[in-house]
Design an enzyme around this catalytic site. Structure first.
Site, PDB file in Angstrom:
ATOM      1  N   MET A  30       0.835  -1.206   0.000  1.00 34.70           N
ATOM      2  CA  MET A  30       0.000   0.000   0.000  1.00 34.70           C
ATOM      3  C   MET A  30       0.869   1.255   0.000  1.00 34.70           C
ATOM      4  SD  MET A  30      -3.446  -0.827   2.062  1.00 34.70           S
ATOM      5  CE  MET A  30      -2.835  -0.514   3.714  1.00 34.70           C
ATOM      6  N   HIS A  37       9.157  -3.553   3.491  1.00 35.98           N
ATOM      7  CA  HIS A  37       8.806  -3.761   2.084  1.00 35.98           C
ATOM      8  C   HIS A  37      10.071  -4.075   1.263  1.00 35.98           C
ATOM      9  CE1 HIS A  37       5.534  -0.841   3.417  1.00 35.98           C
ATOM     10  NE2 HIS A  37       4.815  -1.845   2.955  1.00 35.98           N
ATOM     11  N   GLN A  61     -10.274  -2.460   2.099  1.00 40.09           N
ATOM     12  CA  GLN A  61      -9.813  -3.101   3.327  1.00 40.09           C
ATOM     13  C   GLN A  61      -9.819  -2.165   4.535  1.00 40.09           C
ATOM     14  OE1 GLN A  61      -5.871  -4.132   1.508  1.00 40.09           O
ATOM     15  NE2 GLN A  61      -5.093  -3.679   3.541  1.00 40.09           N
ATOM     16  N   GLY A 148       4.603 -10.409   4.091  1.00 40.70           N
ATOM     17  CA  GLY A 148       5.355 -10.306   5.341  1.00 40.70           C
ATOM     18  C   GLY A 148       4.655 -11.033   6.485  1.00 40.70           C
ATOM     19  N   ASP A 151       2.041  -9.334   8.968  1.00 44.40           N
ATOM     20  CA  ASP A 151       0.596  -9.506   8.810  1.00 44.40           C
ATOM     21  C   ASP A 151       0.315 -11.006   8.718  1.00 44.40           C
ATOM     22  OD1 ASP A 151      -0.445  -6.555   8.216  1.00 44.40           O
ATOM     23  OD2 ASP A 151       1.483  -6.825   7.252  1.00 44.40           O
ATOM     24  N   MET A 185       8.407  -2.620  11.817  1.00 44.78           N
ATOM     25  CA  MET A 185       8.270  -1.502  10.873  1.00 44.78           C
ATOM     26  C   MET A 185       6.872  -1.513  10.287  1.00 44.78           C
ATOM     27  SD  MET A 185      11.795  -1.037   8.908  1.00 44.78           S
ATOM     28  CE  MET A 185      13.299  -0.761   9.818  1.00 44.78           C
ATOM     29  N   SER A 186       6.294  -0.348  10.155  1.00 42.77           N
ATOM     30  CA  SER A 186       4.938  -0.224   9.628  1.00 42.77           C
ATOM     31  C   SER A 186       4.768   1.185   9.084  1.00 42.77           C
ATOM     32  CB  SER A 186       3.927  -0.459  10.752  1.00 42.77           C
ATOM     33  OG  SER A 186       2.660   0.029  10.373  1.00 42.77           O
ATOM     34  N   SER A 187       3.999   1.295   8.003  1.00 41.23           N
ATOM     35  CA  SER A 187       3.731   2.625   7.452  1.00 41.23           C
ATOM     36  C   SER A 187       3.016   3.481   8.491  1.00 41.23           C
ATOM     37  CB  SER A 187       2.870   2.503   6.198  1.00 41.23           C
ATOM     38  OG  SER A 187       3.478   1.607   5.290  1.00 41.23           O
TER      39      SER A 187
HETATM   40  P1  AMP Z   1       1.433  -2.928   3.496  1.00 37.63           P
HETATM   41  O1  AMP Z   1       2.007  -1.929   2.561  1.00 37.63           O
HETATM   42  O2  AMP Z   1       1.494  -2.521   4.933  1.00 37.63           O
HETATM   43  O3  AMP Z   1       0.084  -3.431   3.062  1.00 37.63           O
HETATM   44  O4  AMP Z   1       2.388  -4.195   3.427  1.00 37.63           O
HETATM   45  C1  AMP Z   1       2.728  -4.782   2.211  1.00 37.63           C
HETATM   46  C2  AMP Z   1       3.479  -6.052   2.482  1.00 37.63           C
HETATM   47  O5  AMP Z   1       4.649  -5.754   3.246  1.00 37.63           O
HETATM   48  C3  AMP Z   1       2.662  -7.061   3.316  1.00 37.63           C
HETATM   49  O6  AMP Z   1       2.901  -8.361   2.837  1.00 37.63           O
HETATM   50  C4  AMP Z   1       3.214  -6.869   4.701  1.00 37.63           C
HETATM   51  O7  AMP Z   1       3.089  -8.012   5.522  1.00 37.63           O
HETATM   52  C5  AMP Z   1       4.676  -6.568   4.398  1.00 37.63           C
HETATM   53  N1  AMP Z   1       5.287  -5.861   5.532  1.00 37.63           N
HETATM   54  C6  AMP Z   1       4.817  -4.745   6.146  1.00 37.63           C
HETATM   55  N2  AMP Z   1       5.613  -4.415   7.185  1.00 37.63           N
HETATM   56  C7  AMP Z   1       6.589  -5.360   7.239  1.00 37.63           C
HETATM   57  C8  AMP Z   1       7.706  -5.587   8.092  1.00 37.63           C
HETATM   58  N3  AMP Z   1       7.984  -4.792   9.108  1.00 37.63           N
HETATM   59  N4  AMP Z   1       8.494  -6.650   7.837  1.00 37.63           N
HETATM   60  C9  AMP Z   1       8.230  -7.482   6.807  1.00 37.63           C
HETATM   61  N5  AMP Z   1       7.193  -7.319   5.958  1.00 37.63           N
HETATM   62  C10 AMP Z   1       6.377  -6.279   6.166  1.00 37.63           C
END
Ligand code: AMP
Length: 281
Positions: A30, A37, A61, A148, A151, A185-187
């Site tokens: 996203m 990522h 979502q 990842g 999730d 790590m998270s957005s």
């Molecule tokens: P998102 O952009 O948050 O929807 O995440 C996109 C993908 O990146 C998903 O498969 C997440 O599980 C993965 N992801 C997000 N944060 C992490 C992290 N800290 N470590 C590994 N994978 C991640």
């Protein structure tokens, strides 16, 4: 690196790659990209010949009271992060391209794995995820797609959907990448004010505590201990904290030697999730 926003352009380039016998990899995101990522992109680059990264803040979502509008969007910064990795296509569709007016289909994985944990707190969330991932699989036709473990429930549901609907896609799940203090790590970490950012460290500390003490405790005792530990942090409020079977996500019993500890915690207004699989040795 091509940046494409339309589905015909994506289809054409994928078709050419497939005709050339290339192994296609997909990393769905996203945006608001970070090192988590990047770790997926690096693994995909090693294992595939033609790499697609999608950036799409998926409205389906998000619940009505959630942060769809506030979700961080910075395409230029994302492209700068992606550029050094040798990605072939960045797919950045507008919502109307993915979900044009009149769109009325829904992919839902029924059963416990969708109803537990985040499924309880965020009704409709995983149907939104499964629907968009099914569309991305049809559009990008990946041989391998990378997700990842951060999730955990999401990757479990995607794996089930892939088997149930016969997508010829291998799902690879990669470890959670963490900040120095262990925060996943998270957005959404960008929402945290400095004192909240410090407080957010309590989530990983709780998971570590679970890893250390699980061998001496029943899942029920462990859960109570972790809840007290997290609630000791004044800025943290638990949405859920559960010890569950890693495959079925049903509540762990005394007989479980291996469990998933999964938590969703509000730090201020920001909801953060994290998890860890722990084992009695
Ligand atoms: P998102 O952009 O948050 O929807 O995440 C996109 C993908 O990146 C998903 O498969 C997440 O599980 C993965 N992801 C997000 N944060 C992490 C992290 N800290 N470590 C590994 N994978 C991640």
């Amino acid at each position: 690196m091509k940046v494409l926003a339309g589905t015909p352009e994506l289809r054409e380039i994928i078709l050419a790659a497939k005709r050339g016998g290339l192994k296609v990899g997909l990393v769905p995101t996203m945006g608001a990209l970070h090192e988590g990522h990047a770790s997926l992109i690096r693994a995909a680059k090693i294992n595939c010949d033609f790499l697609v990264v999608s950036i799409f803040v998926n409205p389906k979502q998000f619940g009505p009271a959630e942060d769809y509008n506030a979700y961080p969007r910075d395409l230029k910064k994302d492209l700068d992060l992606i550029l050094p990795h040798g990605v072939d296509v960045v797919f950045t569709p507008e919502p109307a391209v993915m979900f044009p007016s009149g769109f009325s289909s829904n992919v839902e994985v029924d059963g416990g794995i969708s109803e537990a944990l985040c499924g309880k707190s965020r009704p409709g969330h995983f149907a939104g995820v499964a629907t968009v991932v099914a569309k991305l699989f049809n559009l990008a036709q990946p041989d391998i797609a990378f997700f990842g473990a951060k999730d955990y429930q999401q990757q479990l549901i995607i794996k089930k959907m892939t088997v149930d609907l016969n997508f010829p896609v291998e799902i690879v799940t990669l470890p959670t990448i963490r900040e120095q203090d262990g925060l996943a790590m998270s957005s959404r970490n960008a929402y945290l004010r400095p004192e909240e950012r410090r407080a957010a460290g309590v989530i990983f500390k709780a998971l570590q505590l679970a890893r250390e003490e699980f061998k001496e405790k029943s899942p029920w005792e462990m859960k109570r201990r972790l809840k007290v530990f997290i609630e000791n942090e004044p800025l943290a409020k638990i949405d859920y904290l559960e010890l569950v079977d890693p495959e079925t996500l049903t509540e762990a019993t005394d007989g479980h030697k291996k469990v998933l500890v999964a938590a969703a915690v509000f730090v201020g207004k920001t909801r953060l999730i994290d998890n860890m699989v722990i084992e009695k040795k």
